[in-house]
Write an enzyme that holds these catalytic residues in place. Structure first.
Site, PDB file in Angstrom:
ATOM      1  N   CYS A 109       0.812  -1.137   0.058  1.00 28.03           N
ATOM      2  CA  CYS A 109      -0.091  -0.133   0.001  1.00 28.03           C
ATOM      3  C   CYS A 109       0.979   1.296   0.046  1.00 28.03           C
ATOM      4  O   CYS A 109       1.814   1.317   0.697  1.00 28.03           O
ATOM      5  CB  CYS A 109      -0.759  -0.225   1.263  1.00 28.03           C
ATOM      6  SG  CYS A 109      -1.272   1.519   2.022  1.00 28.03           S
ATOM      7  N   GLU A 110       0.492   2.116  -0.707  1.00 25.69           N
ATOM      8  CA  GLU A 110       1.369   3.371  -1.048  1.00 25.69           C
ATOM      9  C   GLU A 110       1.220   4.265   0.289  1.00 25.69           C
ATOM     10  O   GLU A 110       1.828   4.925   0.254  1.00 25.69           O
ATOM     11  CB  GLU A 110       1.348   4.123  -2.321  1.00 25.69           C
ATOM     12  CG  GLU A 110      -0.034   4.822  -2.418  1.00 25.69           C
ATOM     13  CD  GLU A 110      -0.211   5.565  -3.836  1.00 25.69           C
ATOM     14  OE1 GLU A 110       0.693   5.088  -4.800  1.00 25.69           O
ATOM     15  OE2 GLU A 110      -0.999   6.556  -4.027  1.00 25.69           O
ATOM     16  N   HIS A 111       0.147   4.314   0.804  1.00 28.23           N
ATOM     17  CA  HIS A 111      -0.077   5.310   2.034  1.00 28.23           C
ATOM     18  C   HIS A 111       0.669   4.815   3.397  1.00 28.23           C
ATOM     19  O   HIS A 111       0.784   5.446   4.182  1.00 28.23           O
ATOM     20  CB  HIS A 111      -1.579   5.274   2.233  1.00 28.23           C
ATOM     21  CG  HIS A 111      -2.280   5.762   1.014  1.00 28.23           C
ATOM     22  ND1 HIS A 111      -3.459   5.087   0.373  1.00 28.23           N
ATOM     23  CD2 HIS A 111      -2.126   6.711   0.102  1.00 28.23           C
ATOM     24  CE1 HIS A 111      -3.885   5.873  -0.763  1.00 28.23           C
ATOM     25  NE2 HIS A 111      -2.997   6.934  -0.552  1.00 28.23           N
ATOM     26  N   HIS A 112       0.930   3.683   3.466  1.00 27.91           N
ATOM     27  CA  HIS A 112       1.387   2.959   4.530  1.00 27.91           C
ATOM     28  C   HIS A 112       2.839   1.988   4.510  1.00 27.91           C
ATOM     29  O   HIS A 112       3.316   1.753   5.305  1.00 27.91           O
ATOM     30  CB  HIS A 112       0.377   2.121   5.430  1.00 27.91           C
ATOM     31  CG  HIS A 112      -0.625   2.928   5.869  1.00 27.91           C
ATOM     32  ND1 HIS A 112      -1.791   2.962   5.152  1.00 27.91           N
ATOM     33  CD2 HIS A 112      -1.064   3.937   6.978  1.00 27.91           C
ATOM     34  CE1 HIS A 112      -2.881   3.708   5.713  1.00 27.91           C
ATOM     35  NE2 HIS A 112      -2.254   4.217   6.684  1.00 27.91           N
ATOM     36  N   GLN A 150      -5.071  -0.239  -4.587  1.00 29.98           N
ATOM     37  CA  GLN A 150      -5.781  -1.293  -5.484  1.00 29.98           C
ATOM     38  C   GLN A 150      -6.370  -1.025  -6.747  1.00 29.98           C
ATOM     39  O   GLN A 150      -6.339  -1.767  -7.627  1.00 29.98           O
ATOM     40  CB  GLN A 150      -6.708  -2.085  -4.495  1.00 29.98           C
ATOM     41  CG  GLN A 150      -7.248  -3.578  -5.031  1.00 29.98           C
ATOM     42  CD  GLN A 150      -7.923  -4.342  -3.865  1.00 29.98           C
ATOM     43  OE1 GLN A 150      -7.473  -4.345  -2.765  1.00 29.98           O
ATOM     44  NE2 GLN A 150      -8.845  -5.168  -4.515  1.00 29.98           N
ATOM     45  N   HIS A 178      -5.468  -6.131   3.200  1.00 26.66           N
ATOM     46  CA  HIS A 178      -4.506  -5.037   3.225  1.00 26.66           C
ATOM     47  C   HIS A 178      -4.264  -4.960   4.525  1.00 26.66           C
ATOM     48  O   HIS A 178      -4.964  -4.922   5.526  1.00 26.66           O
ATOM     49  CB  HIS A 178      -5.192  -3.521   2.920  1.00 26.66           C
ATOM     50  CG  HIS A 178      -5.464  -3.234   1.591  1.00 26.66           C
ATOM     51  ND1 HIS A 178      -5.165  -2.349   0.878  1.00 26.66           N
ATOM     52  CD2 HIS A 178      -6.445  -4.047   0.575  1.00 26.66           C
ATOM     53  CE1 HIS A 178      -5.805  -2.365  -0.375  1.00 26.66           C
ATOM     54  NE2 HIS A 178      -6.311  -3.328  -0.624  1.00 26.66           N
ATOM     55  N   CYS A 180      -2.556  -2.687   6.237  1.00 27.97           N
ATOM     56  CA  CYS A 180      -2.658  -1.378   6.877  1.00 27.97           C
ATOM     57  C   CYS A 180      -4.177  -1.176   7.519  1.00 27.97           C
ATOM     58  O   CYS A 180      -4.445  -0.476   8.333  1.00 27.97           O
ATOM     59  CB  CYS A 180      -2.603  -0.293   6.069  1.00 27.97           C
ATOM     60  SG  CYS A 180      -3.459  -0.164   4.590  1.00 27.97           S
TER      61      CYS A 180
HETATM   62 ZN   LIG Z   1      -2.816   1.685   3.536  1.00 21.54          ZN
END
Ligand SMILES: [Zn+2]
Length: 220
Positions: A109-112, A150, A178, A180
């Site tokens: 995941c690019e956010h976490h 995703q 995910h 995260c």
């Molecule tokens: Zn994430």
């Protein structure tokens, strides 16, 4: 960006673009130079957390971490690593649905920067071109090995297959967990996310239903 907005984008998994946002300088450094730079910065992160890098068990971690990022988890950022996707003439004129199921998704995941794991199910209806089956898996693997969202992963695979196969008649479904969501934040261990992207004849419900029936009846 203020901290509330940063958390909000992460928790809602908002993505802004079909293309992975890359700097114009993304490939100025070669892999070895990138590993060296990341190794340096990750050792600083570990030290900031209070870890003693002179410990035998920890001393090699910054290098292992950097090499894993560049050569494994994010190898798909570099277009040079894109698999060669040779297509063949559709000599036997197969023009029904071909479904490739249970393709492993190993992404992040690019956010976490935490793992996304699951499966992709992909179908297309050939026109004049067909593709080697393992090439579909390789394409999925390539796009998965980037920091991802995703929805974008589904779209990137769809658009590439449509271009390579010279048809809009492609459908891509991904069901994934995910970390995260399961290991932090809401900590939901059971939920997973399904995305579905398609074009051409899959705009019609009957085609989508045929695809979903095959996936549901033959996927364990
Ligand atoms: Zn994430």
């Amino acid at each position: 960006m203020n901290k509330d907005l940063i958390e909000n984008i992460g928790d809602n998994h908002i993505s802004s673009n079909v293309n992975t946002p890359l700097l114009p300088t993304a490939f100025d450094k070669n892999d070895d130079e990138k590993i060296k730079t990341i190794q340096h910065h990750f050792s600083k992160i570990m030290e900031t957390l209070g870890l003693d890098l002179t410990d035998d068990s920890l001393s090699g971690t910054p290098y292992r971490f950097a090499k894993m990022y560049v050569k494994e988890l994010f190898y798909g950022l570099n277009p040079e690593n894109k698999p060669k996707l040779s297509v063949f003439e559709n000599k036997y004129s197969y023009n029904k649905m071909l479904v490739e199921q249970n393709i492993t998704i190993d992404s992040s995941c690019e956010h976490h920067f935490l793992p996304i794991t699951g499966h992709a199910h992909i179908a297309y209806i050939p026109k004049d071109k067909v593709i080697g089956l393992s090439k579909i898996n390789r394409l999925v693997d390539y796009y998965a090995h980037r920091p991802q969202v995703q929805e974008r992963l589904s779209l990137q695979i769809l658009k590439d297959l449509q271009t390579i196969l010279n048809t809009e008649d492609v459908i891509v479904m991904i069901a994934a967990k995910h970390l995260c969501v399961s290991s932090r934040g809401i900590k939901d261990k059971d939920s997973f996310t399904t995305t579905i992207e398609y074009g051409g004849c899959f705009e019609k419900k009957a085609y989508r239903n045929e695809f979903l029936n095959i996936v549901n009846n033959t996927t364990k």
